[in-house]
Write an enzyme that holds these catalytic residues in place. Structure first.
Site, PDB file in Angstrom:
ATOM      1  N   ARG A 106      56.947  27.777  16.168  1.00 41.91           N
ATOM      2  CA  ARG A 106      56.662  27.629  17.603  1.00 41.91           C
ATOM      3  C   ARG A 106      56.276  26.182  17.911  1.00 41.91           C
ATOM      4  O   ARG A 106      55.436  25.610  17.245  1.00 41.91           O
ATOM      5  CB  ARG A 106      55.523  28.569  17.987  1.00 41.91           C
ATOM      6  CG  ARG A 106      55.148  28.496  19.451  1.00 41.91           C
ATOM      7  CD  ARG A 106      54.326  29.687  19.879  1.00 41.91           C
ATOM      8  NE  ARG A 106      52.947  29.609  19.441  1.00 41.91           N
ATOM      9  CZ  ARG A 106      52.002  30.481  19.806  1.00 41.91           C
ATOM     10  NH1 ARG A 106      52.314  31.489  20.598  1.00 41.91           N
ATOM     11  NH2 ARG A 106      50.767  30.356  19.377  1.00 41.91           N
ATOM     12  N   GLY A 108      56.672  24.660  21.797  1.00 41.88           N
ATOM     13  CA  GLY A 108      56.096  24.806  23.137  1.00 41.88           C
ATOM     14  C   GLY A 108      55.937  26.264  23.567  1.00 41.88           C
ATOM     15  O   GLY A 108      55.303  26.551  24.578  1.00 41.88           O
ATOM     16  N   ASP A 111      60.381  30.178  24.493  1.00 41.94           N
ATOM     17  CA  ASP A 111      61.539  31.026  24.201  1.00 41.94           C
ATOM     18  C   ASP A 111      61.558  32.235  25.152  1.00 41.94           C
ATOM     19  O   ASP A 111      60.581  32.978  25.226  1.00 41.94           O
ATOM     20  CB  ASP A 111      61.471  31.498  22.746  1.00 41.94           C
ATOM     21  CG  ASP A 111      62.778  32.086  22.275  1.00 41.94           C
ATOM     22  OD1 ASP A 111      63.450  31.435  21.463  1.00 41.94           O
ATOM     23  OD2 ASP A 111      63.134  33.201  22.726  1.00 41.94           O
ATOM     24  N   GLY A 176      58.450  22.259  24.655  1.00 43.31           N
ATOM     25  CA  GLY A 176      58.187  21.584  23.389  1.00 43.31           C
ATOM     26  C   GLY A 176      59.438  20.883  22.878  1.00 43.31           C
ATOM     27  O   GLY A 176      60.547  21.431  22.944  1.00 43.31           O
ATOM     28  N   GLY A 178      60.354  20.462  19.921  1.00 43.77           N
ATOM     29  CA  GLY A 178      60.918  21.169  18.768  1.00 43.77           C
ATOM     30  C   GLY A 178      62.015  22.143  19.163  1.00 43.77           C
ATOM     31  O   GLY A 178      63.163  22.021  18.721  1.00 43.77           O
ATOM     32  N   GLY A 179      61.689  23.100  20.006  1.00 42.99           N
ATOM     33  CA  GLY A 179      62.667  24.111  20.408  1.00 42.99           C
ATOM     34  C   GLY A 179      63.653  23.567  21.429  1.00 42.99           C
ATOM     35  O   GLY A 179      64.865  23.779  21.311  1.00 42.99           O
ATOM     36  N   TYR A 186      68.800  20.391  28.326  1.00 38.22           N
ATOM     37  CA  TYR A 186      69.635  20.160  29.481  1.00 38.22           C
ATOM     38  C   TYR A 186      68.766  19.730  30.662  1.00 38.22           C
ATOM     39  O   TYR A 186      67.708  20.309  30.896  1.00 38.22           O
ATOM     40  CB  TYR A 186      70.324  21.503  29.761  1.00 38.22           C
ATOM     41  CG  TYR A 186      70.876  21.652  31.118  1.00 38.22           C
ATOM     42  CD1 TYR A 186      70.104  22.203  32.122  1.00 38.22           C
ATOM     43  CD2 TYR A 186      72.153  21.231  31.390  1.00 38.22           C
ATOM     44  CE1 TYR A 186      70.615  22.330  33.394  1.00 38.22           C
ATOM     45  CE2 TYR A 186      72.673  21.360  32.650  1.00 38.22           C
ATOM     46  CZ  TYR A 186      71.898  21.904  33.644  1.00 38.22           C
ATOM     47  OH  TYR A 186      72.403  22.020  34.884  1.00 38.22           O
ATOM     48  N   LEU A 469      72.167  28.655  24.461  1.00 38.41           N
ATOM     49  CA  LEU A 469      71.133  28.983  23.476  1.00 38.41           C
ATOM     50  C   LEU A 469      69.709  28.814  24.009  1.00 38.41           C
ATOM     51  O   LEU A 469      68.827  29.647  23.736  1.00 38.41           O
ATOM     52  CB  LEU A 469      71.323  28.094  22.239  1.00 38.41           C
ATOM     53  CG  LEU A 469      70.342  28.323  21.088  1.00 38.41           C
ATOM     54  CD1 LEU A 469      70.487  29.724  20.522  1.00 38.41           C
ATOM     55  CD2 LEU A 469      70.538  27.286  19.995  1.00 38.41           C
ATOM     56  N   TYR A 471      68.728  29.315  26.879  1.00 36.72           N
ATOM     57  CA  TYR A 471      68.438  30.420  27.796  1.00 36.72           C
ATOM     58  C   TYR A 471      68.611  31.728  27.024  1.00 36.72           C
ATOM     59  O   TYR A 471      69.437  32.583  27.343  1.00 36.72           O
ATOM     60  CB  TYR A 471      69.367  30.379  29.014  1.00 36.72           C
ATOM     61  CG  TYR A 471      69.131  29.204  29.950  1.00 36.72           C
ATOM     62  CD1 TYR A 471      67.980  28.426  29.848  1.00 36.72           C
ATOM     63  CD2 TYR A 471      70.049  28.878  30.948  1.00 36.72           C
ATOM     64  CE1 TYR A 471      67.760  27.357  30.714  1.00 36.72           C
ATOM     65  CE2 TYR A 471      69.836  27.807  31.814  1.00 36.72           C
ATOM     66  CZ  TYR A 471      68.692  27.052  31.689  1.00 36.72           C
ATOM     67  OH  TYR A 471      68.482  26.001  32.551  1.00 36.72           O
TER      68      TYR A 471
HETATM   69  C1  LIG Z   1      59.722  27.304  32.573  1.00 33.99           C
HETATM   70  C2  LIG Z   1      60.895  26.983  31.717  1.00 33.99           C
HETATM   71  C3  LIG Z   1      61.741  25.951  32.074  1.00 33.99           C
HETATM   72  C4  LIG Z   1      62.842  25.620  31.292  1.00 33.99           C
HETATM   73  N1  LIG Z   1      63.656  24.584  31.665  1.00 33.99           N
HETATM   74  C5  LIG Z   1      64.681  24.218  30.844  1.00 33.99           C
HETATM   75  C6  LIG Z   1      65.495  23.091  31.152  1.00 33.99           C
HETATM   76  O1  LIG Z   1      65.317  22.442  32.160  1.00 33.99           O
HETATM   77  N2  LIG Z   1      66.494  22.755  30.297  1.00 33.99           N
HETATM   78  C7  LIG Z   1      66.724  23.457  29.138  1.00 33.99           C
HETATM   79  O2  LIG Z   1      67.604  23.081  28.362  1.00 33.99           O
HETATM   80  N3  LIG Z   1      65.979  24.537  28.833  1.00 33.99           N
HETATM   81  C8  LIG Z   1      64.964  24.914  29.645  1.00 33.99           C
HETATM   82  N4  LIG Z   1      64.194  25.996  29.311  1.00 33.99           N
HETATM   83  C9  LIG Z   1      64.468  26.687  28.052  1.00 33.99           C
HETATM   84  C10 LIG Z   1      63.803  25.945  26.903  1.00 33.99           C
HETATM   85  O3  LIG Z   1      64.467  24.735  26.644  1.00 33.99           O
HETATM   86  C11 LIG Z   1      63.839  26.801  25.651  1.00 33.99           C
HETATM   87  O4  LIG Z   1      63.057  27.935  25.866  1.00 33.99           O
HETATM   88  C12 LIG Z   1      63.350  26.014  24.442  1.00 33.99           C
HETATM   89  O5  LIG Z   1      63.707  26.717  23.284  1.00 33.99           O
HETATM   90  C13 LIG Z   1      61.853  25.817  24.504  1.00 33.99           C
HETATM   91  O6  LIG Z   1      61.371  25.120  23.407  1.00 33.99           O
HETATM   92  P1  LIG Z   1      59.829  25.322  23.014  1.00 33.99           P
HETATM   93  O7  LIG Z   1      59.574  24.515  21.795  1.00 33.99           O
HETATM   94  O8  LIG Z   1      58.974  25.115  24.202  1.00 33.99           O
HETATM   95  O9  LIG Z   1      59.789  26.895  22.716  1.00 33.99           O
HETATM   96  P2  LIG Z   1      59.465  27.775  21.423  1.00 33.99           P
HETATM   97  O10 LIG Z   1      59.339  29.160  21.950  1.00 33.99           O
HETATM   98  O11 LIG Z   1      58.315  27.206  20.666  1.00 33.99           O
HETATM   99  O12 LIG Z   1      60.761  27.645  20.547  1.00 33.99           O
HETATM  100  C14 LIG Z   1      62.027  28.106  20.984  1.00 33.99           C
HETATM  101  C15 LIG Z   1      62.943  28.343  19.786  1.00 33.99           C
HETATM  102  O13 LIG Z   1      63.027  27.175  18.979  1.00 33.99           O
HETATM  103  C16 LIG Z   1      62.478  27.408  17.688  1.00 33.99           C
HETATM  104  N5  LIG Z   1      61.646  26.248  17.325  1.00 33.99           N
HETATM  105  C17 LIG Z   1      60.553  25.801  17.987  1.00 33.99           C
HETATM  106  N6  LIG Z   1      60.048  24.733  17.368  1.00 33.99           N
HETATM  107  C18 LIG Z   1      60.824  24.497  16.295  1.00 33.99           C
HETATM  108  C19 LIG Z   1      60.779  23.513  15.253  1.00 33.99           C
HETATM  109  N7  LIG Z   1      59.819  22.589  15.225  1.00 33.99           N
HETATM  110  N8  LIG Z   1      61.707  23.565  14.281  1.00 33.99           N
HETATM  111  C20 LIG Z   1      62.679  24.519  14.290  1.00 33.99           C
HETATM  112  N9  LIG Z   1      62.771  25.473  15.254  1.00 33.99           N
HETATM  113  C21 LIG Z   1      61.843  25.457  16.257  1.00 33.99           C
HETATM  114  C22 LIG Z   1      61.649  28.659  17.834  1.00 33.99           C
HETATM  115  O14 LIG Z   1      61.499  29.342  16.599  1.00 33.99           O
HETATM  116  C23 LIG Z   1      62.430  29.446  18.856  1.00 33.99           C
HETATM  117  O15 LIG Z   1      63.534  30.075  18.240  1.00 33.99           O
HETATM  118  C24 LIG Z   1      63.101  26.363  30.111  1.00 33.99           C
HETATM  119  C25 LIG Z   1      62.262  27.408  29.754  1.00 33.99           C
HETATM  120  C26 LIG Z   1      61.174  27.728  30.541  1.00 33.99           C
HETATM  121  C27 LIG Z   1      60.293  28.888  30.151  1.00 33.99           C
END
Ligand SMILES: Cc1cc2nc3c(=O)[nH]c(=O)nc-3n(C[C@H](O)[C@H](O)[C@H](O)COP(=O)(O)OP(=O)(O)OC[C@H]3O[C@@H](n4cnc5c(N)ncnc54)[C@H](O)[C@@H]3O)c2cc1C
Ligand SMILES: *[C@@H]1O[C@H](CO)[C@@H](O)[C@H](O)[C@H]1NC(C)=O
Ligand SMILES: *[C@@H]1O[C@H](CO)[C@@H](O)[C@H](O)[C@H]1NC(C)=O
Ligand SMILES: *[C@@H]1O[C@H](CO)[C@@H](O)[C@H](O)[C@H]1NC(C)=O
Ligand SMILES: *[C@@H]1O[C@H](CO)[C@@H](O)[C@H](O)[C@H]1NC(C)=O
Length: 531
Positions: A106, A108, A111, A176, A178-179, A186, A469, A471
């Site tokens: 995790r 940010g 997901d 985050g 990372g994800g 995008y 992916l 989304y």
């Molecule tokens: C309010 C909101 C707005 C959004 N706006 C956009 C947008 O403008 N553009 C866009 O492209 N997407 C957008 N998204 C989608 C977002 O990019 C994805 O949900 C993304 O995966 C979030 O990354 P995270 O690290 O915050 O989430 P997490 O839930 O921490 O991770 C998402 C996925 O990535 C994996 N992951 C996380 N960290 C790592 C790591 N360090 N190494 C390997 N794998 C990892 C996790 O296991 C999980 O499968 C949005 C989502 C939300 C909820």
């Protein structure tokens, strides 16, 4: 013992041994292993939370975005490791693997399906939010950003260093690195510069053996795969090295709304014809959403047109009035501001909001239950189709869509340049989201979401029906996470939608770097021999 009984006995023995490996992970050994593999200089106890810690729940929920998936009392969740040092990440991988425990990574916590913080088998959350340093170098136009840094922190750091540099990432400050980046990344610079993975030039990753690799030591197949091909199937991203791109000191943004009574359908139809062909400096997004109708208690659809232009208002207004006069754009609808200030505008903050809001890392426990889905559109949706979509949308209490224009540089980057495949030939990408605030309403809202997806089917990409992916959407195919093995046929279903022709190379890379399939979850990329 006759032969048949003996063979049966052997089979049972094998089944029970492999079962034990899967269903009875050794938690004590795991914790012991963590301690033995980390040094007292970087003590693991300071970053290790189990159900006994009073701060366990707050540490679980603070990076949990979707209430639909949140379950802090989950007994399958053994521990959270909020890594502060590389050795914490390495130890978590090695010790989980050797003790039959799955991990969820995790950064940010955004997901859509909660894959970074839920699982139906015993698991540990490897939480990266403490890994958040950023170094930006203006002279070389490059930066290193660690996985747990947010986009808001990244954008602020870049703006502090230079008013004319930016990174093409998403719209939300708490995402985050990372994800977000490994899933494609995008944002509103897509037409001019493409997506996040197009600007990643190096990475640090912990592989399934606990080794730290960079681009040179991981090789180009793996480096290609983690750019849009799902990092979580390949390793733990520690950090990305990125290229920064040029933006002007002054940009222009506007927001204009049309309701159904103000011919929203006609304007949006025309938008479909022009939005992917406008100058690349212009990104004009449309957001159809449920709004209050003219009479109280009545619902309607309002389409918000949100724009960002890499230049002054005086240039923007004539471009819009030539290509989409139906919007009726006036100079006074436009605001000129810095790149960093536009990022607050896209988060719906009023113009003038201090940019310190971008540094707020989490919003605390999740507030809403939600479900989202995605589509790619290659031919304009006819007006009858749009009307059918509105009719279904109006059955929700709370729902919106985002229509995100393509074109520009996206038409020129080959589909196999990175693992992210959705490039040429798209007019726009749709995001559908519905949210509700009552757990009892979940099933009804989820099934209505499926209905909306069915209604849209004739108008969007097919064979396969493509999906983004980032989304994340369980409905397009998934494996039960309790199985050690992943069903290849099922994986091909979601794999072909997320990755199109790139799926094969992703499976080959997976086979090479994680043949035991340690990094796995409901929609991970399987090694070729999995079944
Ligand atoms: C309010 C909101 C707005 C959004 N706006 C956009 C947008 O403008 N553009 C866009 O492209 N997407 C957008 N998204 C989608 C977002 O990019 C994805 O949900 C993304 O995966 C979030 O990354 P995270 O690290 O915050 O989430 P997490 O839930 O921490 O991770 C998402 C996925 O990535 C994996 N992951 C996380 N960290 C790592 C790591 N360090 N190494 C390997 N794998 C990892 C996790 O296991 C999980 O499968 C949005 C989502 C939300 C909820
Ligand atoms: C959790 O509790 C244990 C035992 O009391 C303690 O050693 C550890 O430091 C606590 N973890 C955190 C992150 O506070
Ligand atoms: C950005 O927003 C801040 C806060 O409202 C404001 O003080 C500043 O003038 C803005 N700068 C630009 C260039 O838009
Ligand atoms: C993409 O495909 C083309 C044509 O098949 C090939 O020449 C090229 O090497 C591929 N590029 C990458 C990065 O794999
Ligand atoms: C969705 O959830 C809300 C509660 O927030 C509920 O009132 C509504 O009836 C649900 N929608 C449907 C279609 O059931």
């Amino acid at each position: 013992m006759n032969e048949v009984v003996f063979v049966l006995f052997l089979v049972l023995l094998i089944v029970s041994v492999s079962d034990a490996k899967i269903t009875k992970p050794n938690v004590e050994n795991f914790l012991q292993c963590l301690r033995s593999r980390t040094s007292p200089k970087n003590p693991i106890t300071e970053v290790l939370y189990t159900h006994d810690n009073s701060t366990f729940v707050s540490s679980y929920v603070s990076y949990t975005n979707n209430k639909r998936c949140s379950n802090p009392k989950d007994t399958k969740l053994i521990a959270i490791v909020a890594a502060k040092h590389e050795s914490h990440v390495q130890a978590t991988v090695v010790c989980a693997k050797s003790n039959g425990i799955q991990i969820r990574i995790r950064s940010g916590g955004h997901d859509f399906e909660g894959f970074s913080y839920i699982s139906s088998v015993p698991f540990v959350i490897l939480d990266m939010h403490n890994f958040r340093s950023i170094t930006a170098d203006v002279s070389s136009k490059k930066a290193w950003v660690q996985a747990g840094a947010t986009l808001g922190e990244l954008n602020t750091k870049i703006a502090d260093a230079s008013k004319t540099l930016a990174f093409p990432g998403g719209f939300w400050s708490t995402l985050g690195a990372g994800g977000h980046i490994s899933g494609g990344g995008y944002g509103n610079l897509i037409r001019k510069y493409g997506i996040s993975v197009d600007h990643v030039i190096d990475a640090q990753l912990v592989d399934a053996n606990g080794k730290i690799l960079n681009r040179a030591s991981m090789g180009e197949d793996l480096f290609w795969s983690i750019r849009g091909g799902d990092g979580a199937s390949f390793g733990v991203i520690l950090a990305w090295k990125i290229n920064l791109v040029a933006v002007p000191e002054t940009l222009t943004v506007f927001k204009v709304t049309k309701t159904l009574r103000q011919e929203a359908t006609d304007v949006l139809y025309k938008w479909q014809l022009v939005s992917s062909k406008l100058p690349e400096e212009l990104f004009l997004r449309a957001i159809p959403e449920i709004a209050e109708g003219a009479k109280s208690g009545e619902k309607t659809i309002a389409v918000k047109f949100y724009a960002q232009f890499l230049g002054p208002a005086a240039q923007l207004v004539p471009i819009i009035n030539k290509n989409l006069p139906e919007l009726g754009l006036k100079r006074e609808d436009c605001y000129e501001m810095s790149w960093l200030n536009t990022t607050t505008f896209w988060m719906n903050f009023p113009v003038g909001t201090p940019t310190s809001v971008l540094l707020k890392r989490t919003s605390g426990p999740p507030r809403a239950f939600y479900k989202c889905k995605s589509d790619y559109v290659k031919e304009p949706i006819p007006k009858e189709g749009m009307e059918k979509i509105w009719k279904t949308m109006l059955k929700f209490n709370n729902a919106f869509m985002e229509w995100n224009p393509y074109g520009g540089v996206m038409d020129r980057i080959p589909a196999n340049a990175t693992a992210f495949p959705h490039r040429k030939g798209n007019l726009f990408k749709i995001l559908y989201c519905a949210s509700w605030n009552d757990a009892k309403a979940t099933d009804a809202n989820l099934s209505l979401m499926k209905e909306l997806y069915d209604v849209a089917e004739p108008y969007v990409s097919s064979n396969p029906r493509e999906a983004f992916l980032n989304y994340r959407d369980m409905d397009i195919g998934s494996n039960p996470s309790g199985k050690t093995n992943i069903n290849i046929e099922e994986a091909k279903i979601y794999g072909s939608k997320y990755f199109l022709g790139n799926f094969k190379r992703l499976m080959e890379t997976k086979t090479k770097y994680d043949p035991d399939n340690f990094f796995r979850y409901e929609q991970s990329i399987p090694p070729i021999h999995a079944m």
